[in-house]
Design a protein around this motif. Structure first.
Motif: not given
Lengths: 707, 119
Positions: B54, B71-72, B89-90, B107, B109-110, B112-113, B116-117
């Protein structure tokens, strides 16, 4: 050098603001209105590169810029895309912040000890708010800035008074006239009017051609220059009241108020006229704050810079001796949505290992319980009937999944759950509520026994992170020797449900699936799974828990094997209807903050005889009290009412609907809803009869789930 | 650039975890993530040892990661080696620093997010 204005090129010179460049080319940014060219009025607003409410006098002209007029009385168009608008946000610290770099501001900054940060609107640095701290927030040409500091000096100076609203071009404050002349703009024949000349009347068609003063003089001109005194730009100073914020220079000036005209508009942002002020006064709005709320004067773009002196004059004329300005709150300047969001990262929503598969099937995705989940698939009707008549799959990988082991595991679970755990045999499952100390339902899920000292637990999708905290905290409080592992993110789960689910399991190589409320570890379609037999849909169901990197393979294989059985998939929308037909409640959707097992009609889920558990003492106490609210089943003819609809008895509200769906199989609407007070058989909801009906509404004996 | 990784997730007594070898990321006193390798043997009969796929990860230089955090994130890399975690980046991430290299984990589950960020 030129930029585009309404599709036409506008030439500009180095150092020009957009407003100066437009005026040099004979264009008034908004068609008309007195201009200050200092950022105080709303009369030069334009749309720049798709961002509305930009003060053209505060933005330096540049090549490639696209500028459009922002008409009065109309909302500007929303930007079609955020592309290119990703301003940065910086967090800074300083001993002192000085706002304004005129003479007073420069002096304050030069004489200060420690670190100093200065802001100057003419450099494109607009302070939009002062917050507790103090903390100063500004928008700049390079994004937004937030400065934590010890002290703030506001040296924003004073704005020149505006005449009552005119829609003619060619009317300027004297500072604006000086700015334009310094930039080489020919103003033609000028007529200068002062405070003593007020009220004045501007005459002309499109552009001013003459001004009539209070004593009847008519001054012919190409440009009317207004010198109506100074008014402190005190919004930021007032915003910082009670904080380490002080004023310096003209921001602390005593002002000379202009006489109120007999008629006409005094607030250009909200179009408030003198007769509007009289009207609200007559209706009892006799204070500055009340007049502001009743008329919206002072709430627009300029935040009262133009109208506040006239409002004060109005109140003085009504006998209010010292009319205080209205309260100033952030934001004092417009921010774009992109600027407001700069530096903020929204909470990410998780994606299951099957996310791309749902997209491939054409699902409409939605956010639920912290996850992206399929809400509907293209053949929406088939979602329901595949479950009730054939076989269907659902991605339930979002469920909270935990493994717990250790010599203290049984004791921990006995103390946390209101049901018995010690007598749960290996390979068996028990549904359980999770209660807090007041006996209120926090969550629900399954307890699966793996061995004497090992358990697999499930929780709701939204409850997993809380569950880990709850388990760990109580284990520590009780001093129990346990190991706890959150497997929510590393285990996928697919629910296979429908009357043909057993056939599909056989096609996938599992000829001897577990019986109802049992679980086994087995190979399904060549993939190792924990097969959990239970039912939320009301049909024969198997949850297949497996490693997330094998989800796609398992999902695709099951769909392929199920094709001869008429398999389809279903999303949350359909699941909510299926479970409602069975009368299953959803934590947080049907339950409320103070829902006890008794109020939910689930007293069977709390065994008060088994020994102490979290919430037991509260349940013993509250069970002795009258049952004053309960979640009940209701049915009605016709379409479902909106969830949250009020339930009436003898026209008195006695509760509300928490879930309502039309049941295709029962051909009526089924609902769960809270009833307060005495139990009744019939209520009115949405103007129709709602009949109290025992639930489950569908297959009340549970024969289909146990098949 | 993030790629799926797999390994072993272990919850056990601190003593048993302390004896582990290999690429062990100690996530908490009672929990570790071992990247790759064979199923670990632990001197704790109640240990939970599960295969875990995972996670997603990317290996970057210390300089590249420091720039990314600049930056993030509102935190920075430790001066020495170690495991740090926080929001990038959150999105919650873990970073294992060793010498001039560092591995960023998130993780799955995160993943791809976060990708993208970071674009």
């Amino acid at each position: 050098m030129n930029f585009d204005f309404e599709g036409h090129p506008v030439e500009f010179r180095r150092g020009d603001s957009v407003a100066v460049a437009l005026l040099r080319n004979g264009i008034h940014p908004r068609g008309g209105g007195c201009l200050c060219l200092e950022g105080d009025c709303p009369n030069c607003l334009v749309v720049i590169d798709g961002v509305a409410y930009m003060r053209s006098c505060q933005v330096a002209a540049s090549d490639q810029m696209s500028v459009n007029a922002q008409p009065f009385g109309e909302d500007p168009p929303l930007p079609q895309s955020a592309d290119g608008h990703h301003p940065r946000h910086r967090e800074l610290e300083a001993d002192l912040v000085v706002i304004g770099q005129g003479e007073a501001g420069r002096r304050a900054a030069a004489g200060a000890a420690g670190s100093v940060i200065t802001f100057e609107a003419k450099r494109g640095e607009e302070v939009v708010g002062i917050y507790a701290g103090p903390s100063v927030v500004a928008r700049t040409n390079n994004g937004t800035v937030s400065v934590r500091c010890q002290r703030v000096i506001v040296a924003t100076g004073a704005a020149q008074g505006h005449p009552p609203v005119t829609r003619l071009a060619g009317v300027l404050t004297s500072r604006a006239a000086a700015t334009l002349e310094a930039a080489g703009v020919d103003l033609g024949n000028k007529a200068v009017v002062t405070l003593e000349d007020l009220p004045v009347i501007f005459e002309g068609e499109g552009r001013v051609s003459s001004v009539v003063t209070v004593d009847g003089r008519r001054l012919f001109c190409d440009t009317a220059v207004c010198d109506f005194g100074l008014h402190p730009r005190s919004a930021l100073l007032r915003m910082g009241a009670g904080l380490e914020v002080e004023g310096a220079g003209d921001v602390t000036l005593e002002e000379n108020l202009p006489p109120l005209p007999e008629e006409g508009v005094i607030c250009p942002c909200s179009g408030v006229s003198v007769s509007d002020l009289e009207s609200v006064w007559d209706r009892g709005f006799n204070e500055m704050e009340l007049i502001k709320r009743a008329t919206l004067a002072g709430t627009g773009t300029c935040q009262g810079s133009v109208c506040l002196p006239y409002l004060k004059s109005f109140l003085l004329g009504k006998g209010v001796h010292t009319p205080a300005p209205f309260t100033a709150r952030p934001l004092s300047r417009q921010l774009s949505m992109a600027e407001a969001a700069a530096g903020f990262d929204h909470t990410p929503f998780r994606r299951t290992s099957l996310y791309d598969e749902h997209l491939r099937l054409g699902a409409t995705m939605d956010r639920f319980g912290g996850w992206w989940r399929p809400w509907r698939y293209p053949a929406h009707d088939q979602e329901y009937w595949s479950v009730r008549e054939r076989v269907s799959l659902m991605d339930v990988g979002t469920l909270g999944k935990f493994e717990i082991s250790g010599p203290g595991a049984v004791e921990l679970l006995e103390r946390l759950y209101p049901c018995r755990v010690a007598n749960l045999a290996e390979g068996r499952i028990r549904y359980a509520l999770l209660l807090d100390e007041r006996g209120y339902v926090l969550d629900d899920g399954l307890i699966c026994r793996l061995s004497d000292t090992r358990f697999f637990l499930t929780f709701t999708s939204g409850g997993a992170s809380f569950a880990e905290m709850w388990l760990r905290d109580w284990a520590e409080s009780f001093g129990l020797d346990v190991r706890i592992l959150d497997r929510t993110q590393s285990l996928g789960a697919i629910n296979v449900t429908g009357p043909l689910a057993k056939e599909l399991m056989a096609h996938a190589g599992l000829d001897d699936p577990p019986r109802y409320l049992r679980h086994v570890d087995a190979e399904v379609a060549g993939i190792h799974c924990r097969v959990v037999r239970l039912s939320f849909t009301g049909e024969l169901s198997f949850e297949l828990h497996h490693r997330v990197d094998q989800s796609v393979e398992l999902w695709r294989t099951l769909l392929e094997l199920g094709e001869p059985l008429g398999i389809y998939v279903h999303g949350l929308d359909t699941l909510f209807g299926l479970r409602l037909e069975k009368g299953h409640f959803i934590v947080g959707m049907d339950s409320e903050y103070d829902s006890t097992p008794r109020r939910l009609g689930m007293e069977w889920a709390a065994d008060l005889e088994k020994g102490d558990f979290v919430g037991r003492q509260a349940l013993i106490r509250t069970n002795r009290l009258p049952l004053n609210k309960r979640l009940l089943g209701w049915t009605m003819e016709g379409p479902p009412p909106i969830e949250g609809s009020i339930l009436f008895h003898d026209q008195v509200p006695v509760g509300q609907v928490t879930s309502a769906r039309y049941s295709p199989v029962l051909k009526k609407t089924v609902m769960l809803g809270w009833l307060r007070g005495e139990e009744v058989d019939e209520l009115v909801c949405d103007g129709r009869r709602a009949i109290h009906t025992a639930h489950p509404f569908y297959d009340p004996e549970g024969e289909r789930a146990r098949a | 650039m993030l790629e799926s990784i797999s390994g072993w997730r272990v919850v056990a007594s601190a003593e048993a975890l302390g004896a582990l070898t290999g690429r062990v990321l100690r996530l908490a006193e009672d929990e570790a993530l071992i990247i790759g390798g064979e199923r670990p043997e632990l001197a704790d009969p109640d240990a939970i040892v599960v295969e875990d796929s995972g996670w997603m990860a990317v290996t970057l230089s210390r300089t590249e990661l420091a720039a990314l955090l600049g930056e993030g994130a509102t935190w920075s890399l430790p001066e020495g080696d170690g495991l740090v975690q926080g929001m990038l980046l959150g999105v919650p991430v873990k970073i294992s620093v060793k010498g001039e290299g560092a591995q960023l984990l998130v993780l799955a589950t995160l993943g791809a997010e976060l990708s993208e960020r970071m674009l």
